[in-house]
Motif scaffolding. Structure first.
Motif, mmCIF file in Angstrom:
data_model
loop_
_atom_site.group_PDB
_atom_site.id
_atom_site.type_symbol
_atom_site.label_atom_id
_atom_site.label_comp_id
_atom_site.label_asym_id
_atom_site.label_seq_id
_atom_site.Cartn_x
_atom_site.Cartn_y
_atom_site.Cartn_z
ATOM 1 N N ASN A 86 0.967 -1.095 -0.072
ATOM 2 C CA ASN A 86 0.134 0.150 0.011
ATOM 3 C C ASN A 86 0.819 1.231 -0.098
ATOM 4 O O ASN A 86 1.845 1.091 0.700
ATOM 5 N N GLU A 87 0.519 2.338 -0.801
ATOM 6 C CA GLU A 87 1.207 3.331 -0.846
ATOM 7 C C GLU A 87 0.868 4.478 -0.195
ATOM 8 O O GLU A 87 -0.388 4.914 -0.199
ATOM 9 N N ILE A 88 1.658 4.843 0.803
ATOM 10 C CA ILE A 88 1.050 6.054 1.853
ATOM 11 C C ILE A 88 2.002 6.931 2.044
ATOM 12 O O ILE A 88 3.137 6.825 2.157
ATOM 13 N N CYS A 148 3.972 5.325 -6.179
ATOM 14 C CA CYS A 148 4.723 4.418 -5.589
ATOM 15 C C CYS A 148 5.539 4.721 -4.481
ATOM 16 O O CYS A 148 6.860 4.875 -4.687
ATOM 17 N N THR A 149 4.927 5.320 -3.544
ATOM 18 C CA THR A 149 5.622 5.796 -2.267
ATOM 19 C C THR A 149 5.372 4.768 -1.320
ATOM 20 O O THR A 149 4.355 4.800 -0.517
ATOM 21 N N PRO A 150 6.220 3.769 -1.026
ATOM 22 C CA PRO A 150 6.076 2.741 0.042
ATOM 23 C C PRO A 150 6.146 3.610 1.423
ATOM 24 O O PRO A 150 6.870 4.564 1.725
ATOM 25 N N ASP A 183 -2.982 5.465 -0.962
ATOM 26 C CA ASP A 183 -3.160 4.437 -2.306
ATOM 27 C C ASP A 183 -3.232 3.053 -1.895
ATOM 28 O O ASP A 183 -2.148 2.741 -1.474
ATOM 29 N N LEU A 184 -4.389 2.565 -1.826
ATOM 30 C CA LEU A 184 -4.529 0.981 -1.180
ATOM 31 C C LEU A 184 -4.708 0.184 -2.383
ATOM 32 O O LEU A 184 -5.389 0.513 -3.285
ATOM 33 N N HIS A 185 -4.136 -1.105 -2.334
ATOM 34 C CA HIS A 185 -4.322 -2.265 -3.238
ATOM 35 C C HIS A 185 -4.891 -3.352 -2.471
ATOM 36 O O HIS A 185 -4.512 -3.876 -1.541
#
Length: 321
Positions: A224-226, A237-239, A254-256
């Motif tokens: 998930n990109e937080i 793409c911000t881990p 940004d959730l997957h």
């Protein structure tokens, strides 16, 4: 062949998929199709194939997949193919994927020459699975009687129009992501954000989605990109990091989720009070641009068209920069 259950809202017709691929092979006069992309594996096998794998599809009959030996038993248990059509390779000399597939084609299929389709191209996604140049040279040397033909468009065409089961899978994956966002918002509102880190929020959202049926946060983009504060300006793409949220910052979640191989993916943005006028201006422009794209999304529109039109719309609002 696998049985298709019309009463299952998530069922996909794998037999029809294989028939369409083989029809494309006949149209291109291909004797074999050597698949290497993850999307092709998923489309035909209806199973998760994370290790470097290849699948040999003959002009007639069932495909055979070759995956890393440590995962072959798991793959066999989840796909519709039997043990004769799910093989493992060791990756060592004498039993690497090139040699194992060469022996299979020549000795078991009895084919020593013809036209062989393979998958080559480029993408923004690192793990797309295109055949590498090294693999291409090795296969070409191992199978000298074959003409190699780039034929990835056969699978692309067959998978272009989604069937009802696939659409329902994507809808469920999207619903699961909504549940993750609901949990994330509940966690940060009313001061809940104080002392919370990006990684902690990512875990809260992931747990909520797992409880709803997600099996993976599909990790090629860093799970998930937080992002928070200055990190929200870095793009996608911000881990998540151990950075703590702070008052006056912007947040991007940004959730997957993954449900039956269908991927759910969307983001929400927040402003932690007190929000400045400039932050509100950016937020209002973002909402307006998203709404413009949604209103412009119609049959016949292309991504390029939408980008161009949204750019013009942003210029009119004075926010194109």
């Amino acid at each position: 062949m696998p049985l298709y259950d019309p009463n299952d809202p998530y069922a996909v017709d794998l037999e029809t998929r294989l028939v369409e691929i083989q029809a494309g092979m006949h149209a291109r006069d291909l004797d074999l199709y050597l698949a290497s992309r993850i999307r092709t594996m998923s489309f035909v096998l209806d199973a998760f194939v994370p290790w470097r794998s290849f699948m040999v599809i003959p002009a007639e009959g069932l495909p055979t997949v070759f995956t890393f030996v440590i995962d072959s038993a798991r793959l066999l248990s989840e796909t519709w193919l039997d043990e004769d059509h799910v093989r493992g390779y060791f990756g060592a000399s004498g039993a690497d994927q090139i040699e194992v597939i060469q022996y299979f084609i020549e000795d078991e299929l009895g084919i020593t020459k013809g036209r062989l389709g393979y998958e080559s191209g480029m993408a923004t996604y690192t793990a797309e699975g295109w055949m590498t140049h090294y693999e291409y040279e090795r296969f070409r040397d191992a199978l000298p009687g074959f003409e190699f033909v780039n034929a990835h468009d056969i699978v692309d065409q067959a998978s272009l129009i989604k069937d009802e089961g696939t659409i329902n899978r994507f809808r469920e994956a999207g619903r699961i992501v909504d549940a993750g966002h609901k949990a994330a918002r509940e966690a940060i509102e009313n001061g809940g954000w104080k002392g919370m880190t990006e990684t902690e929020l990512a875990g809260i959202a992931a747990l909520a989605m797992r409880r709803e049926g997600s099996v993976s946060e599909w990790n090629f983009a860093g799970l998930n990109e937080i992002s928070s504060g200055w990190r929200t300006g870095l793009g996608a793409c911000t881990p998540p990091t151990t950075k703590e949220f702070a008052a006056g910052e912007a947040l991007m979640f940004d959730l997957h989720a993954m449900f039956k191989l269908a991927l759910g993916d969307h983001s929400h943005n927040y402003l932690i009070a007190p929000a400045s006028e400039r932050q509100r201006w950016h937020a209002d422009n973002f909402v307006a641009c998203v709404q413009f794209v949604a209103d412009s999304y119609k049959a016949g529109a292309t991504p390029g068209d939408l980008i161009t039109e949204c750019g013009r719309f942003a210029e009119e609002r004075g926010c194109s920069d």
